[in-house]
Design a protein around this motif. Structure first.
Motif, PDB file in Angstrom:
ATOM      1  N   ALA A  63       0.851  -1.197   0.000  1.00  0.00           N
ATOM      2  CA  ALA A  63       0.000   0.000   0.000  1.00  0.00           C
ATOM      3  C   ALA A  63       0.885   1.246   0.000  1.00  0.00           C
ATOM      4  O   ALA A  63       0.743   2.127   0.844  1.00  0.00           O
ATOM      5  N   ALA A  64       1.775   1.296  -0.956  1.00  0.00           N
ATOM      6  CA  ALA A  64       2.744   2.390  -1.024  1.00  0.00           C
ATOM      7  C   ALA A  64       2.068   3.753  -1.143  1.00  0.00           C
ATOM      8  O   ALA A  64       2.509   4.731  -0.526  1.00  0.00           O
ATOM      9  N   SER A  65       0.992   3.827  -1.901  1.00  0.00           N
ATOM     10  CA  SER A  65       0.318   5.121  -2.063  1.00  0.00           C
ATOM     11  C   SER A  65      -0.304   5.583  -0.743  1.00  0.00           C
ATOM     12  O   SER A  65      -0.272   6.766  -0.411  1.00  0.00           O
ATOM     13  N   PHE A  66      -0.869   4.638   0.027  1.00  0.00           N
ATOM     14  CA  PHE A  66      -1.412   4.986   1.338  1.00  0.00           C
ATOM     15  C   PHE A  66      -0.292   5.438   2.271  1.00  0.00           C
ATOM     16  O   PHE A  66      -0.425   6.442   2.972  1.00  0.00           O
ATOM     17  N   MET A  67       0.785   4.694   2.297  1.00  0.00           N
ATOM     18  CA  MET A  67       1.903   5.018   3.193  1.00  0.00           C
ATOM     19  C   MET A  67       2.567   6.343   2.815  1.00  0.00           C
ATOM     20  O   MET A  67       3.143   7.012   3.661  1.00  0.00           O
ATOM     21  N   ALA A  68       2.456   6.736   1.540  1.00  0.00           N
ATOM     22  CA  ALA A  68       3.050   7.992   1.078  1.00  0.00           C
ATOM     23  C   ALA A  68       2.147   9.196   1.332  1.00  0.00           C
ATOM     24  O   ALA A  68       2.563  10.343   1.101  1.00  0.00           O
ATOM     25  N   THR A  69       0.953   8.956   1.830  1.00  0.00           N
ATOM     26  CA  THR A  69       0.022  10.049   2.101  1.00  0.00           C
ATOM     27  C   THR A  69       0.622  10.997   3.129  1.00  0.00           C
ATOM     28  O   THR A  69       1.064  10.590   4.199  1.00  0.00           O
ATOM     29  N   LYS A  70       0.629  12.279   2.782  1.00  0.00           N
ATOM     30  CA  LYS A  70       1.177  13.304   3.678  1.00  0.00           C
ATOM     31  C   LYS A  70       0.225  13.544   4.850  1.00  0.00           C
ATOM     32  O   LYS A  70      -0.986  13.633   4.674  1.00  0.00           O
ATOM     33  N   VAL A  71       0.786  13.629   6.028  1.00  0.00           N
ATOM     34  CA  VAL A  71       0.002  13.909   7.231  1.00  0.00           C
ATOM     35  C   VAL A  71       0.154  15.381   7.588  1.00  0.00           C
ATOM     36  O   VAL A  71      -0.826  16.105   7.708  1.00  0.00           O
ATOM     37  N   VAL A  72       1.386  15.810   7.762  1.00  0.00           N
ATOM     38  CA  VAL A  72       1.711  17.201   8.064  1.00  0.00           C
ATOM     39  C   VAL A  72       3.011  17.528   7.356  1.00  0.00           C
ATOM     40  O   VAL A  72       4.023  16.866   7.589  1.00  0.00           O
ATOM     41  N   SER A  74       6.009  17.398   5.250  1.00  0.00           N
ATOM     42  CA  SER A  74       6.609  16.281   4.520  1.00  0.00           C
ATOM     43  C   SER A  74       6.546  14.971   5.312  1.00  0.00           C
ATOM     44  O   SER A  74       7.140  13.976   4.921  1.00  0.00           O
ATOM     45  N   ILE A  75       5.830  14.963   6.412  1.00  0.00           N
ATOM     46  CA  ILE A  75       5.673  13.759   7.230  1.00  0.00           C
ATOM     47  C   ILE A  75       4.523  12.938   6.666  1.00  0.00           C
ATOM     48  O   ILE A  75       3.395  13.421   6.549  1.00  0.00           O
ATOM     49  N   ASN A  76       4.820  11.677   6.330  1.00  0.00           N
ATOM     50  CA  ASN A  76       3.791  10.823   5.744  1.00  0.00           C
ATOM     51  C   ASN A  76       3.338   9.740   6.719  1.00  0.00           C
ATOM     52  O   ASN A  76       3.866   9.609   7.826  1.00  0.00           O
ATOM     53  N   VAL A  77       2.346   8.965   6.287  1.00  0.00           N
ATOM     54  CA  VAL A  77       1.773   7.905   7.123  1.00  0.00           C
ATOM     55  C   VAL A  77       2.835   6.875   7.508  1.00  0.00           C
ATOM     56  O   VAL A  77       2.878   6.420   8.653  1.00  0.00           O
ATOM     57  N   ALA A  78       3.720   6.536   6.580  1.00  0.00           N
ATOM     58  CA  ALA A  78       4.763   5.548   6.869  1.00  0.00           C
ATOM     59  C   ALA A  78       5.654   6.008   8.021  1.00  0.00           C
ATOM     60  O   ALA A  78       5.997   5.214   8.901  1.00  0.00           O
ATOM     61  N   PHE A  79       6.008   7.276   8.030  1.00  0.00           N
ATOM     62  CA  PHE A  79       6.862   7.811   9.094  1.00  0.00           C
ATOM     63  C   PHE A  79       6.130   7.765  10.436  1.00  0.00           C
ATOM     64  O   PHE A  79       6.706   7.363  11.449  1.00  0.00           O
ATOM     65  N   VAL A  80       4.866   8.162  10.424  1.00  0.00           N
ATOM     66  CA  VAL A  80       4.075   8.160  11.668  1.00  0.00           C
ATOM     67  C   VAL A  80       3.932   6.736  12.212  1.00  0.00           C
ATOM     68  O   VAL A  80       4.128   6.491  13.410  1.00  0.00           O
ATOM     69  N   LEU A  81       3.612   5.779  11.325  1.00  0.00           N
ATOM     70  CA  LEU A  81       3.472   4.397  11.779  1.00  0.00           C
ATOM     71  C   LEU A  81       4.813   3.803  12.211  1.00  0.00           C
ATOM     72  O   LEU A  81       4.861   2.998  13.144  1.00  0.00           O
ATOM     73  N   GLY A  82       5.895   4.206  11.555  1.00  0.00           N
ATOM     74  CA  GLY A  82       7.222   3.753  11.964  1.00  0.00           C
ATOM     75  C   GLY A  82       7.573   4.236  13.362  1.00  0.00           C
ATOM     76  O   GLY A  82       8.088   3.475  14.190  1.00  0.00           O
ATOM     77  N   LEU A  83       7.277   5.515  13.633  1.00  0.00           N
ATOM     78  CA  LEU A  83       7.501   6.030  14.993  1.00  0.00           C
ATOM     79  C   LEU A  83       6.582   5.352  15.999  1.00  0.00           C
ATOM     80  O   LEU A  83       6.975   5.106  17.145  1.00  0.00           O
ATOM     81  N   ALA A  84       5.373   5.021  15.559  1.00  0.00           N
ATOM     82  CA  ALA A  84       4.431   4.325  16.446  1.00  0.00           C
ATOM     83  C   ALA A  84       4.963   2.945  16.831  1.00  0.00           C
ATOM     84  O   ALA A  84       4.677   2.454  17.928  1.00  0.00           O
ATOM     85  N   GLN A  85       5.735   2.317  15.950  1.00  0.00           N
ATOM     86  CA  GLN A  85       6.356   1.031  16.286  1.00  0.00           C
ATOM     87  C   GLN A  85       7.295   1.195  17.491  1.00  0.00           C
ATOM     88  O   GLN A  85       7.280   0.381  18.412  1.00  0.00           O
ATOM     89  N   PHE A  86       8.110   2.240  17.451  1.00  0.00           N
ATOM     90  CA  PHE A  86       9.021   2.496  18.578  1.00  0.00           C
ATOM     91  C   PHE A  86       8.243   2.821  19.843  1.00  0.00           C
ATOM     92  O   PHE A  86       8.573   2.328  20.932  1.00  0.00           O
ATOM     93  N   LEU A  87       7.230   3.653  19.719  1.00  0.00           N
ATOM     94  CA  LEU A  87       6.415   4.018  20.874  1.00  0.00           C
ATOM     95  C   LEU A  87       5.737   2.780  21.459  1.00  0.00           C
ATOM     96  O   LEU A  87       5.726   2.589  22.686  1.00  0.00           O
ATOM     97  N   THR A  88       5.196   1.936  20.602  1.00  0.00           N
ATOM     98  CA  THR A  88       4.542   0.708  21.061  1.00  0.00           C
ATOM     99  C   THR A  88       5.528  -0.187  21.807  1.00  0.00           C
ATOM    100  O   THR A  88       5.197  -0.740  22.861  1.00  0.00           O
ATOM    101  N   THR A  89       6.725  -0.321  21.282  1.00  0.00           N
ATOM    102  CA  THR A  89       7.744  -1.145  21.937  1.00  0.00           C
ATOM    103  C   THR A  89       8.053  -0.609  23.330  1.00  0.00           C
ATOM    104  O   THR A  89       8.127  -1.371  24.303  1.00  0.00           O
ATOM    105  N   PHE A  90       8.230   0.702  23.434  1.00  0.00           N
ATOM    106  CA  PHE A  90       8.517   1.323  24.728  1.00  0.00           C
ATOM    107  C   PHE A  90       7.356   1.116  25.698  1.00  0.00           C
ATOM    108  O   PHE A  90       7.557   0.755  26.865  1.00  0.00           O
ATOM    109  N   LEU A  91       6.131   1.337  25.235  1.00  0.00           N
ATOM    110  CA  LEU A  91       4.964   1.192  26.107  1.00  0.00           C
ATOM    111  C   LEU A  91       4.781  -0.254  26.575  1.00  0.00           C
ATOM    112  O   LEU A  91       4.424  -0.490  27.732  1.00  0.00           O
ATOM    113  N   ILE A  92       5.045  -1.205  25.699  1.00  0.00           N
ATOM    114  CA  ILE A  92       4.950  -2.616  26.097  1.00  0.00           C
ATOM    115  C   ILE A  92       5.992  -2.936  27.166  1.00  0.00           C
ATOM    116  O   ILE A  92       5.704  -3.643  28.134  1.00  0.00           O
TER     117      ILE A  92
END
Length: 119
Positions: A63-72, A74-92
């Motif tokens: 889903a490259a087009s979805f992941m390339a969607t800009k959020v704010v 030049s920050i895209n969905v892929a970057f936000v979800l990638g950071l969420a992976q780190f946050l999830t790991t820390f919270l767990i």
């Protein structure tokens, strides 16, 4: 050649030298409850995190087009979800630490104290 465990000199035997029967401890209801508590916490959380990680990988691949969607900006969905992976790991890790301190550690300490009291 005799391979019976009792024929080996004390210095060559593996396992504890204090005579504690850890098999009996492992088969106790107390240890079973500790193991059950751990499994009921760790297994679902592990499966959930692996599913979340695989979702991220699959989205990145298919889903490259979805992941390339800009959020704010030049920050895209892929970057936000990638950071969420780190946050999830820390919270767990924090959640596990707190859960272990409140649920696992007291039960493990009780088993340890019983064993050391018997010694």
């Amino acid at each position: 050649m005799d391979s019976a465990p009792d024929s080996a000199p004390e210095s060559e035997r593996s396992g504890p030298s204090d005579g504690t029967d850890y098999t009996q401890v492992q088969e106790s209801a107390e240890f079973g409850e500790l193991r059950s508590t751990y499994r009921s916490f760790a297994f679902p959380l592990t499966v959930g995190f692996i599913a979340w990680y695989l979702l991220y990988v699959l989205l990145s691949n298919y889903a490259a087009s979805f992941m390339a969607t800009k959020v704010v900006g030049s920050i895209n969905v892929a970057f936000v979800l990638g950071l969420a992976q780190f946050l999830t790991t820390f919270l767990i890790a924090v959640w596990y630490s707190r859960f272990a301190a409140s649920k696992f550690d007291p039960k493990a300490a009780a088993i340890k104290n019983r064993l050391e009291g018997d010694a």
